[in-house]
Design a protein around this motif. Structure first.
Motif, PDB file in Angstrom:
ATOM      1  N   MET A   1     -47.201 -43.751   7.258  1.00 54.53           N
ATOM      2  CA  MET A   1     -46.250 -44.798   6.904  1.00 54.53           C
ATOM      3  C   MET A   1     -46.669 -45.448   5.594  1.00 54.53           C
ATOM      4  SD  MET A   1     -43.711 -44.666   8.833  1.00 54.53           S
ATOM      5  CE  MET A   1     -42.817 -46.169   8.461  1.00 54.53           C
ATOM      6  N   ARG A   2     -46.787 -44.605   4.581  1.00 53.32           N
ATOM      7  CA  ARG A   2     -47.139 -45.073   3.251  1.00 53.32           C
ATOM      8  C   ARG A   2     -46.046 -44.652   2.275  1.00 53.32           C
ATOM      9  NH1 ARG A   2     -49.540 -47.972   5.657  1.00 53.32           N
ATOM     10  NH2 ARG A   2     -51.782 -48.428   5.740  1.00 53.32           N
ATOM     11  N   LEU A   3     -45.720 -45.552   1.364  1.00 55.34           N
ATOM     12  CA  LEU A   3     -44.697 -45.286   0.379  1.00 55.34           C
ATOM     13  C   LEU A   3     -45.106 -44.122  -0.518  1.00 55.34           C
ATOM     14  CD1 LEU A   3     -42.022 -46.268  -0.956  1.00 55.34           C
ATOM     15  CD2 LEU A   3     -43.441 -47.685  -2.445  1.00 55.34           C
ATOM     16  N   THR A   4     -44.199 -43.147  -0.669  1.00 53.84           N
ATOM     17  CA  THR A   4     -44.451 -42.009  -1.552  1.00 53.84           C
ATOM     18  C   THR A   4     -43.829 -42.258  -2.927  1.00 53.84           C
ATOM     19  OG1 THR A   4     -44.478 -40.482   0.331  1.00 53.84           O
ATOM     20  CG2 THR A   4     -44.164 -39.521  -1.846  1.00 53.84           C
ATOM     21  N   ASP A   5     -42.513 -42.338  -2.982  1.00 56.56           N
ATOM     22  CA  ASP A   5     -41.811 -42.520  -4.240  1.00 56.56           C
ATOM     23  C   ASP A   5     -40.441 -43.137  -4.003  1.00 56.56           C
ATOM     24  OD1 ASP A   5     -43.529 -41.338  -6.313  1.00 56.56           O
ATOM     25  OD2 ASP A   5     -43.178 -39.450  -5.250  1.00 56.56           O
ATOM     26  N   ARG A   6     -39.873 -43.653  -5.085  1.00 57.86           N
ATOM     27  CA  ARG A   6     -38.468 -44.015  -5.077  1.00 57.86           C
ATOM     28  C   ARG A   6     -37.661 -42.778  -5.449  1.00 57.86           C
ATOM     29  NH1 ARG A   6     -35.337 -48.262  -9.168  1.00 57.86           N
ATOM     30  NH2 ARG A   6     -33.212 -47.709  -8.466  1.00 57.86           N
ATOM     31  N   LEU A   7     -36.561 -42.541  -4.743  1.00 58.44           N
ATOM     32  CA  LEU A   7     -35.726 -41.383  -5.039  1.00 58.44           C
ATOM     33  C   LEU A   7     -34.882 -41.639  -6.281  1.00 58.44           C
ATOM     34  CD1 LEU A   7     -34.657 -40.469  -1.419  1.00 58.44           C
ATOM     35  CD2 LEU A   7     -35.830 -38.938  -3.010  1.00 58.44           C
ATOM     36  N   ALA A   8     -34.796 -40.630  -7.138  1.00 60.51           N
ATOM     37  CA  ALA A   8     -33.983 -40.696  -8.349  1.00 60.51           C
ATOM     38  C   ALA A   8     -32.883 -39.647  -8.254  1.00 60.51           C
ATOM     39  CB  ALA A   8     -34.841 -40.440  -9.582  1.00 60.51           C
ATOM     40  N   TYR A   9     -31.632 -40.067  -8.392  1.00 58.91           N
ATOM     41  CA  TYR A   9     -30.480 -39.178  -8.263  1.00 58.91           C
ATOM     42  C   TYR A   9     -29.904 -38.838  -9.629  1.00 58.91           C
ATOM     43  CZ  TYR A   9     -30.576 -40.500  -3.314  1.00 58.91           C
ATOM     44  OH  TYR A   9     -30.949 -40.709  -2.012  1.00 58.91           O
ATOM     45  N   PRO A  10     -29.233 -37.686  -9.748  1.00 54.51           N
ATOM     46  CA  PRO A  10     -28.644 -37.306 -11.043  1.00 54.51           C
ATOM     47  C   PRO A  10     -27.404 -38.112 -11.413  1.00 54.51           C
ATOM     48  CG  PRO A  10     -28.151 -35.659  -9.379  1.00 54.51           C
ATOM     49  CD  PRO A  10     -29.141 -36.600  -8.758  1.00 54.51           C
ATOM     50  N   PHE A  11     -26.848 -38.847 -10.469  1.00 52.06           N
ATOM     51  CA  PHE A  11     -25.744 -39.757 -10.739  1.00 52.06           C
ATOM     52  C   PHE A  11     -25.858 -40.921  -9.768  1.00 52.06           C
ATOM     53  CE2 PHE A  11     -24.219 -36.181  -8.142  1.00 52.06           C
ATOM     54  CZ  PHE A  11     -23.818 -36.836  -6.977  1.00 52.06           C
ATOM     55  N   GLU A  12     -25.103 -41.985 -10.015  1.00 47.54           N
ATOM     56  CA  GLU A  12     -25.213 -43.176  -9.184  1.00 47.54           C
ATOM     57  C   GLU A  12     -24.793 -42.872  -7.751  1.00 47.54           C
ATOM     58  OE1 GLU A  12     -23.813 -47.866  -9.000  1.00 47.54           O
ATOM     59  OE2 GLU A  12     -23.274 -46.607 -10.715  1.00 47.54           O
ATOM     60  N   VAL A  13     -25.620 -43.281  -6.823  1.00 47.44           N
ATOM     61  CA  VAL A  13     -25.369 -43.043  -5.401  1.00 47.44           C
ATOM     62  C   VAL A  13     -25.258 -44.390  -4.689  1.00 47.44           C
ATOM     63  CG1 VAL A  13     -26.333 -42.133  -3.261  1.00 47.44           C
ATOM     64  CG2 VAL A  13     -26.514 -40.804  -5.372  1.00 47.44           C
ATOM     65  N   PRO A  14     -24.059 -44.766  -4.262  1.00 49.59           N
ATOM     66  CA  PRO A  14     -23.914 -46.015  -3.526  1.00 49.59           C
ATOM     67  C   PRO A  14     -24.231 -45.805  -2.040  1.00 49.59           C
ATOM     68  CG  PRO A  14     -21.774 -44.998  -3.787  1.00 49.59           C
ATOM     69  CD  PRO A  14     -22.760 -44.099  -4.486  1.00 49.59           C
ATOM     70  N   GLY A  15     -24.425 -46.868  -1.350  1.00 47.19           N
ATOM     71  CA  GLY A  15     -24.574 -46.771   0.093  1.00 47.19           C
ATOM     72  C   GLY A  15     -25.935 -46.302   0.552  1.00 47.19           C
ATOM     73  N   LEU A  16     -25.976 -45.857   1.827  1.00 42.52           N
ATOM     74  CA  LEU A  16     -27.227 -45.580   2.523  1.00 42.52           C
ATOM     75  C   LEU A  16     -27.467 -44.090   2.715  1.00 42.52           C
ATOM     76  CD1 LEU A  16     -26.766 -48.301   5.283  1.00 42.52           C
ATOM     77  CD2 LEU A  16     -28.244 -48.445   3.281  1.00 42.52           C
ATOM     78  N   PRO A  17     -28.746 -43.670   2.750  1.00 44.01           N
ATOM     79  CA  PRO A  17     -29.072 -42.272   3.044  1.00 44.01           C
ATOM     80  C   PRO A  17     -29.177 -42.056   4.549  1.00 44.01           C
ATOM     81  CG  PRO A  17     -31.074 -43.457   2.499  1.00 44.01           C
ATOM     82  CD  PRO A  17     -29.951 -44.458   2.421  1.00 44.01           C
ATOM     83  N   ARG A  18     -28.729 -40.901   5.003  1.00 40.21           N
ATOM     84  CA  ARG A  18     -28.822 -40.547   6.422  1.00 40.21           C
ATOM     85  C   ARG A  18     -29.474 -39.171   6.528  1.00 40.21           C
ATOM     86  NH1 ARG A  18     -24.359 -43.761   5.742  1.00 40.21           N
ATOM     87  NH2 ARG A  18     -24.094 -45.414   7.308  1.00 40.21           N
ATOM     88  N   ALA A  19     -30.628 -39.123   7.172  1.00 38.30           N
ATOM     89  CA  ALA A  19     -31.441 -37.907   7.202  1.00 38.30           C
ATOM     90  C   ALA A  19     -31.032 -36.997   8.355  1.00 38.30           C
ATOM     91  CB  ALA A  19     -32.915 -38.272   7.326  1.00 38.30           C
ATOM     92  N   LEU A  20     -31.198 -35.680   8.153  1.00 34.56           N
ATOM     93  CA  LEU A  20     -30.777 -34.689   9.140  1.00 34.56           C
ATOM     94  C   LEU A  20     -31.939 -33.952   9.797  1.00 34.56           C
ATOM     95  CD1 LEU A  20     -27.718 -33.178   7.252  1.00 34.56           C
ATOM     96  CD2 LEU A  20     -27.707 -34.802   9.160  1.00 34.56           C
ATOM     97  N   GLY A  21     -33.182 -34.178   9.340  1.00 36.77           N
ATOM     98  CA  GLY A  21     -34.341 -33.588  10.008  1.00 36.77           C
ATOM     99  C   GLY A  21     -34.690 -32.175   9.603  1.00 36.77           C
ATOM    100  N   ASP A  22     -33.868 -31.559   8.744  1.00 41.46           N
ATOM    101  CA  ASP A  22     -34.136 -30.186   8.303  1.00 41.46           C
ATOM    102  C   ASP A  22     -34.550 -30.133   6.845  1.00 41.46           C
ATOM    103  OD1 ASP A  22     -31.766 -30.930   7.140  1.00 41.46           O
ATOM    104  OD2 ASP A  22     -30.680 -29.084   7.634  1.00 41.46           O
ATOM    105  N   GLY A  23     -35.047 -31.251   6.322  1.00 41.71           N
ATOM    106  CA  GLY A  23     -35.431 -31.327   4.931  1.00 41.71           C
ATOM    107  C   GLY A  23     -34.345 -31.897   4.039  1.00 41.71           C
ATOM    108  N   THR A  24     -33.217 -32.297   4.639  1.00 35.61           N
ATOM    109  CA  THR A  24     -32.099 -32.827   3.864  1.00 35.61           C
ATOM    110  C   THR A  24     -31.691 -34.207   4.361  1.00 35.61           C
ATOM    111  OG1 THR A  24     -30.383 -31.859   5.289  1.00 35.61           O
ATOM    112  CG2 THR A  24     -31.219 -30.494   3.487  1.00 35.61           C
ATOM    113  N   TRP A  25     -30.931 -34.890   3.514  1.00 33.58           N
ATOM    114  CA  TRP A  25     -30.261 -36.129   3.892  1.00 33.58           C
ATOM    115  C   TRP A  25     -28.954 -36.179   3.123  1.00 33.58           C
ATOM    116  CZ3 TRP A  25     -34.181 -35.766   0.433  1.00 33.58           C
ATOM    117  CH2 TRP A  25     -34.003 -36.323  -0.840  1.00 33.58           C
ATOM    118  N   TYR A  26     -28.058 -37.091   3.494  1.00 33.92           N
ATOM    119  CA  TYR A  26     -26.776 -37.154   2.797  1.00 33.92           C
ATOM    120  C   TYR A  26     -26.392 -38.590   2.508  1.00 33.92           C
ATOM    121  CZ  TYR A  26     -24.549 -38.376   7.285  1.00 33.92           C
ATOM    122  OH  TYR A  26     -24.195 -38.998   8.455  1.00 33.92           O
TER     123      TYR A  26
END
Length: 366
Positions: free
Chosen positions: A327-352
């Protein structure tokens, strides 16, 4: 530090953007990928193949508009359960009512037989509600209701039920000892386990963990701490929670709820310096970032969370990668374009994330 997020694909929503529709969401269960979206008159379930392309669509007629309760879809996408003010209803894709279990109304009324009878009643429109969820194998429906059931006598109280998904037979029931305004079920890979996160407004956020051995429903309250259950790890060994005041994330053992590690929002990097106007509007701890009530496991050892709600007055909301082993902070995510709202993870290495108009979902990986 920032970590680049890579866009895997973009998936169009099945319903056009309107205020009458919920945003679409993705589910990854029992080896299947489902895109689900609730409108006022129907629930749409799209089956997605390995390339995330649509491989079939099911439409379930809704018994009442979306504001009047919650819904859940079976892992195979062949059944849907609607949890409403007065009843639980399970329907199939042909629109057939498989079964119904009636219970005391969340608005406290004597009861109604159809939605038309309470459609214009204000006390039904703005009232608490329960929720329901299917077990991992689709054989059980877990439901949080306002008891008693229609066949009982007695005063109302929050209850947790387990029912056979095929015919609605009540297999077990127990009091949750809560006064809910709302709730959500969080599934587990084991069909005999289920999480229930309950909202009591400003009063608290009790967490319940259910275990069913085929005969008895045992409920663990994890020391009665006010924690919102966010997710279960892919293996089912760990839980991710956030405190009711949103200042601390924690990793728990499923077996007994013990906290293995935690992360305070105070450990996050500071936001950009506020403008003079922002500084005058927000004083003291109002400027401190806090975690959102949304987060999950991108994989067994990586958590994706956000601080969007507390960031929005200061600029773009931030998403974070967390090392779940410590439970240690790794990094802030950087997206190629502005992403509003919240991330939802799927457990297979992805989130949306949802697009700004909620008309599409963007799928991401590191």
């Amino acid at each position: 530090m920032t970590h680049p997020a890579r866009l895997v694909t973009t998936i169009a929503a099945p319903l056009p953007f309107t205020r009458a529709d919920d945003a679409p969401h993705l589910e990854r269960r029992a080896g299947r990928r489902l895109l689900v979206q609730r409108g006022d008159t129907e629930l749409i379930v799209q089956h997605l193949d390995e390339s995330w392309a649509t491989a079939g669509t099911g439409r379930f007629p809704a018994p009442w508009p979306r504001r009047y309760g919650h819904f859940a879809v079976s892992p195979t996408g062949d059944l849907a359960v609607f949890a409403g003010p007065h009843a639980l209803r399970v329907v199939d894709r042909a629109g057939n009512l498989r079964w119904e279990v009636r219970h005391r109304c969340w608005a406290g009324c004597a009861g109604h037989e159809s939605f038309a009878e309470y459609a214009d009643q204000r006390d039904h429109r703005y009232v608490g509600s329960g929720s329901a969820g299917f077990s991992a194998d689709g054989t059980l429906v877990w439901a949080h209701i306002r008891g008693p059931l229609a066949l009982d006598r007695g005063r109302g109280a929050d209850e947790w039920l387990i029912m056979a998904a095929q015919d609605g037979t009540v297999l077990a029931r127990a009091a949750t000892h809560t006064a809910a305004e709302g709730s959500d079920h969080v599934g587990h890979p084991d069909a005999g386990q289920m999480g229930l996160t309950i909202g009591e407004g400003q009063d608290g956020a009790p967490l319940r963990w259910g275990r069913w051995d085929g005969r008895t429903l045992a409920i663990d309250s994890f020391s009665d701490e006010d924690r919102v259950l966010l997710a279960v790890s892919p293996t089912g060994n760990r839980l991710l929670t956030v405190t009711h005041d949103q200042d601390t994330l924690a990793l728990h053992r499923v077996t007994d709820g013990t906290v293995e590690a935690s992360l305070s929002a105070a450990e996050l990097p500071p936001r950009p310096a506020p403008t003079t106007e922002q500084s005058e509007a927000f004083e003291g701890d109002e400027t401190q970032a806090f975690f959102d009530y949304e987060g999950g496991f991108a994989d067994e050892d990586t958590v994706v969370v956000a601080t969007v709600e507390s960031d929005e007055e200061f600029g773009t909301g931030r998403h974070w990668l967390i090392d779940a082993t410590r439970m240690r902070l790794t990094d802030r995510l950087a997206y190629p374009f502005e992403v509003p709202g919240l991330p939802r993870a799927l457990g297979d290495g992805t989130w949306y994330t949802a697009s700004a108009t909620e008309s599409a979902l963007h799928l991401w990986t590191t």
